[in-house]
Design an enzyme around this catalytic site. Structure first.
Site, PDB file in Angstrom:
ATOM      1  N   GLU A  46      39.684  40.004  37.944  1.00 52.43           N
ATOM      2  CA  GLU A  46      40.201  41.127  38.730  1.00 52.43           C
ATOM      3  C   GLU A  46      39.324  42.369  38.540  1.00 52.43           C
ATOM      4  OE1 GLU A  46      44.411  41.473  37.840  1.00 52.43           O
ATOM      5  OE2 GLU A  46      44.881  40.049  39.432  1.00 52.43           O
ATOM      6  N   GLU A  60      44.847  32.669  40.403  1.00 52.77           N
ATOM      7  CA  GLU A  60      46.108  33.271  39.968  1.00 52.77           C
ATOM      8  C   GLU A  60      47.071  33.249  41.139  1.00 52.77           C
ATOM      9  OE1 GLU A  60      46.393  37.015  38.007  1.00 52.77           O
ATOM     10  OE2 GLU A  60      44.590  36.687  36.797  1.00 52.77           O
TER      11      GLU A  60
END
Length: 489
Positions: free
Chosen positions: A199, A387
């Protein structure tokens, strides 16, 4: 169902949120080791000690903290720090990996703790005890035929980098990270799939005070330095290990326009550019996108990008793109008519056509299929959904069962969306569900926001046996993995 034979079914955890052992095995503290728990409505606070011995609390992000002059990060006696033990993968890794294997995992997406490998930075040397721990983890994975997909960075660098070196604002961290990545890639020869940052666009959304121009400027400088660090590590792997693959991961800030007003359409395009594609375009294509100048101008940012930086980005293009996908939100210029809703990192406008989770995140499997096409058509490299999951409040029954049909429904609909996208030409290499075992929330420090197929008996204050229990979703995902996505019933 058209999942390829080599599709990487599995799960995702991180050292920062699952491992624990915060002061064991030679590890030094990271930022979250000094952070108390919060809730979806209250921020996590970092704790510090003044020179006179008094303690205090301050709001902090995972990469930034505003400390008073003369203060140092410190743990307050008697306070509970949820990441210190987390869900204790450090001591339960053999048991946990055996459970993953029982589900039929082909891959385990996990992170190395930078603070466990180089607890005092490059000058302090390698912590052999930390290296040995990860060899044991990878050895356990390989025993069951599970491929480790290893991220080098997920909010787990030694805290002194932040407090003493000003964190990612200091370009010295680029070389520190490069040497960490170089060592890890050379040392852990059993790992085929690598990733630099998890991320990476988080740097854009961890500004403590968005009204402060300096903090906004600093956020994009941090991100630039991370992109350069990523590019250097990618090139190192390509130059030395042609048989291995490396990617980078971006948080899925996915949005739809709220109305058919062309201004909403334009705003949505801008939102996707600024919050998702800005990073992905750069590390996939090897240069900042054309709209970056527009974004920098709007934010009042001046970027100091050298010719060497340009060269590093060009030579550091990834092999595959990883992303997270939990929800979608809406954007609109018609805010007077809009109801706001939460999300991962940032919120948005509530979609009246979608159900929401316990934490107010909109469930949108159709959006997953849509954005898989958008990403693959844009980049034409393999994608990795690393994810995806549902955070919910689970109940451990007296007989040791946990009934979570809501989680099964969530995964079924999203797996079906991925299957349809693959049938229509998208190259999706794997699916590692977030929090395949319960862990600590990065944003709030809660454990009651559970994602896992495996329940860990511990609450938000560390009370419990840490015993592992299989949820109903465990058997469901086992069936999915073992049938290669052929049985979703």
């Amino acid at each position: 169902m058209s999942f390829p034979k080599n599709f990487l079914w599995g799960g995702d955890i991180s050292a920062n949120q699952a491992e624990g052992g915060w002061n064991e095995g030679g590890k030094s503290p990271n930022m979250t080791d000094y952070q108390l728990g919060g809730t979806k409505d209250t921020p996590r606070m970092a704790t510090y000690q003044m020179e006179d011995g008094s303690y205090g609390k301050t709001e902090a992000s995972i990469e930034n903290v505003n400390l008073p002059e003369g203060a140092k990060l410190a743990c307050i006696p008697g306070e509970f720090y949820p990441n210190h033990k987390a869900t204790d993968f450090y001591h339960h890794y053999k048991e946990d990996i055996a459970l993953f294997a029982e589900m039929g995992f082909k891959a385990l997406n996990l992170t190395l703790s930078w603070a466990r490998i180089y607890p005092q930075g490059i000058k302090g040397g390698v912590n052999q005890e930390g290296v040995d721990f990860y060899h044991l983890v990878f050895q356990e994975c390989k025993k069951y035929g599970i491929e480790p997909l290893v991220h080098l960075y997920k909010y787990d660098m030694p805290a002194f980098y932040i407090t003493e070196m000003n964190g990612w604002l200091n370009r010295e961290l680029i070389d520190e990270f490069y040497q960490f990545g170089q060592f890890a890639i050379d040392e852990f020869s059993e790992v085929i799939y690598w990733s630099t940052f998890n991320e990476i666009n988080v740097a854009q959304f961890t500004i403590i005070d968005e009204s402060d121009p300096k903090q906004v400027q600093d956020a994009y400088v941090r991100l630039h330095n991370q992109l350069i660090a990523s590019g250097k590590v990618v090139k190192y792997l390509h130059d030395h290990y042609s048989e291995k693959k490396i990617g980078c991961m971006v948080a899925g800030i996915f949005t739809h326009p709220y109305t058919c007003d062309p201004k909403d359409q334009a705003l949505n395009q801008k939102s996707m550019q600024d919050k998702f594609y800005y990073c992905a375009d750069t590390f996939v294509r090897g240069h900042y996108p054309s709209y970056a100048k527009r974004l920098w101008k709007e934010l009042g940012i001046e970027m100091n990008i050298s010719e060497e930086d340009v060269k590093i980005l060009k030579e550091g293009k990834v092999d595959f793109l990883e992303f997270s996908y939990y929800f979608t939100n809406l954007v609109t210029i018609h805010n007077e008519d809009a109801e706001m809703i939460g999300g991962n990192l940032i919120g948005g406008v509530k979609n009246p056509y979608l159900e929401v989770s316990d934490w107010g995140w909109a469930k949108d499997p159709d959006g997953l299929k849509f954005f898989l096409h958008e990403m693959y058509d844009r980049y034409q490299i393999p994608l990795m959904n690393c994810e995806n999951g549902l955070g919910a409040i689970d109940v451990l029954e007296e007989d040791g069962t946990i009934h979570d049909p809501y989680r099964i429904d969530y995964h079924r609909s999203h797996i079906k969306a991925m299957s349809d996208a693959i049938d229509e030409g998208v190259d999706l290499m794997g699916y590692t569900t977030w929090g395949c075992i319960d862990l600590v929330s990065a944003g709030t420090g809660e454990i009651r926001k559970r994602y896992g197929f495996i329940y860990v008996d511990v609450d938000d204050y560390g009370n419990g046996t840490y015993k592992r229990y299989k949820k109903d979703s465990f058997a469901y995902y086992q069936k999915v993995c073992q049938s290669n996505g052929g049985d979703l019933n």
